[in-house]
Design a protein around this motif. Sequence first.
Motif, short mmCIF file in Angstrom:
data_model
loop_
_atom_site.label_atom_id
_atom_site.label_comp_id
_atom_site.label_asym_id
_atom_site.label_seq_id
_atom_site.Cartn_x
_atom_site.Cartn_y
_atom_site.Cartn_z
N SER A 110 25.44 -4.16 -6.18
CA SER A 110 25.18 -2.61 -6.24
C SER A 110 24.50 -1.98 -5.12
O SER A 110 23.27 -2.35 -5.08
N PRO A 111 25.05 -1.03 -4.75
CA PRO A 111 24.26 0.03 -3.71
C PRO A 111 23.42 0.95 -4.71
O PRO A 111 23.75 0.90 -6.04
N GLY A 112 22.71 1.91 -4.22
CA GLY A 112 21.83 2.69 -4.93
C GLY A 112 20.62 3.54 -4.16
O GLY A 112 20.59 3.34 -3.16
N LEU A 113 19.84 4.21 -4.93
CA LEU A 113 18.98 5.15 -4.20
C LEU A 113 17.74 4.01 -3.61
O LEU A 113 17.26 3.23 -4.43
N ASP A 114 17.27 4.39 -2.60
CA ASP A 114 16.14 3.77 -2.00
C ASP A 114 14.68 4.28 -3.10
O ASP A 114 14.82 5.40 -3.40
N TRP A 115 14.15 3.33 -3.13
CA TRP A 115 12.74 3.65 -4.00
C TRP A 115 11.88 4.89 -3.36
O TRP A 115 11.27 5.27 -4.23
N ARG A 116 11.92 4.94 -2.13
CA ARG A 116 11.29 6.28 -1.77
C ARG A 116 11.78 7.50 -2.24
O ARG A 116 11.26 8.46 -1.80
N LEU A 119 2.70 5.97 -3.06
CA LEU A 119 3.78 6.69 -3.51
C LEU A 119 3.71 6.86 -5.26
O LEU A 119 3.81 7.98 -5.49
N ALA A 120 3.46 5.96 -5.93
CA ALA A 120 3.36 5.95 -7.29
C ALA A 120 1.95 6.81 -7.44
O ALA A 120 2.27 7.50 -8.58
N ASP A 121 0.88 6.69 -6.82
CA ASP A 121 0.02 7.75 -7.21
C ASP A 121 0.25 9.13 -7.24
O ASP A 121 -0.23 9.93 -7.69
N ARG A 122 1.03 9.36 -6.02
CA ARG A 122 1.66 10.83 -5.60
C ARG A 122 2.61 11.25 -6.63
O ARG A 122 2.33 12.61 -6.88
N VAL A 123 3.37 10.37 -7.16
CA VAL A 123 4.32 10.98 -8.24
C VAL A 123 4.12 10.98 -9.33
O VAL A 123 4.72 11.32 -10.32
N ARG A 124 3.04 10.33 -9.90
CA ARG A 124 2.79 10.18 -11.19
C ARG A 124 2.43 11.40 -11.97
O ARG A 124 1.59 12.29 -11.66
N GLU A 133 0.78 -1.07 0.02
CA GLU A 133 -0.20 -0.09 0.16
C GLU A 133 1.16 1.12 -0.02
O GLU A 133 0.46 2.15 -0.82
N GLU A 134 1.98 1.24 0.57
CA GLU A 134 3.04 2.38 0.69
C GLU A 134 3.59 2.57 -0.64
O GLU A 134 3.30 3.85 -1.22
N TRP A 135 3.72 1.39 -1.22
CA TRP A 135 4.35 1.83 -2.87
C TRP A 135 3.29 2.31 -3.71
O TRP A 135 3.65 3.17 -4.28
#
Length: 330
Positions: A234-240, A8-13, A3-5
Amino acid sequence: MSEEWRTLADRVRNWGRWGEHDQLGCLNHITADALAGAATLATQGKSFSLAIPLDGDSPMGPHGLRRAPVHLMSLDGGDESLGNRLQGFGGYAAREAEALEQTGPFRANDDWILMPLQSSTQWDALCHGYYEGQMYNGVPASASTSLGVTRNAIDTVAAAGGVAGRGVLLDVARHRGVAHLEPQSVVTAQELDAVATAQGVTIHTGDIVLVRTGWWPRYAELGVGNGVEWQMGSPGLDWRAAEWLHDHDIAAIACDNVAVEPTMPADNGLILTLHMLTLRDMGLMLGELWDLEVLATDCAADGIYEFFLTAPPLRVTGGTGSPINPIAFK
């Protein structure tokens, strides 16, 4: 998906933000004024290539969905008298070589590159990643055909003038005081803010953000054979961090690692979670396998972490990405 994902998807779309037919996504943040302002950052007469070598040592390796570039010579120094030696053998190709030699002293070296479009320093086009049957701006997955992708492809970006603007380096590895981040290390939005503050740089609308993790030089040090485990870790950016990218109106983001985000499943159990949020929902292009080392050293020396950046893709009709040679000017 959690639900969190989903939230966030709805918010940034950004679907419809720049019109229902838009195919440039967040590159729309680079306005004419922003581009003109970025060009004024080239004051020292210094330029830095941010591309890794385009050769068989690519992290893609010799097998799999993507493979390292293959460089083949079609004419070389040993062919200087090829026409005379062929004596008409080989049909048209031989006659072409003979004619070249008979019309003057000019000789040539010629070569080929065989490669996936995303096996070296590159951009992911917006059509590269999607989920649930839709790409950026609601384009159906059926727009991807065996002849190319008809919407959101890389040629749209190239035809619109490519990618150029204010670049900002966020040197996470140097901020942590390490040569490289540990495998699967996650870079959060809060850390991006902390790095920017420590470096004294402000993020502006339309910026192209480069994040240094130290992944590429570590891979190059290990070598192709020994770097497989490092590649998968590989390290990288958090999806959030997608929310941070959205709230700052970032135009594009690139990293010195293989996928911008960690390559193993995130804490939500999904892989390439950030890819889905950026490419499909935000319309934000991703740059991968950038070499940020020399630029980072220079930025640390003079304390200037902003520059004019140009990274135009090739105009590959219907392409899902493109190899590039990004140049930072200071």
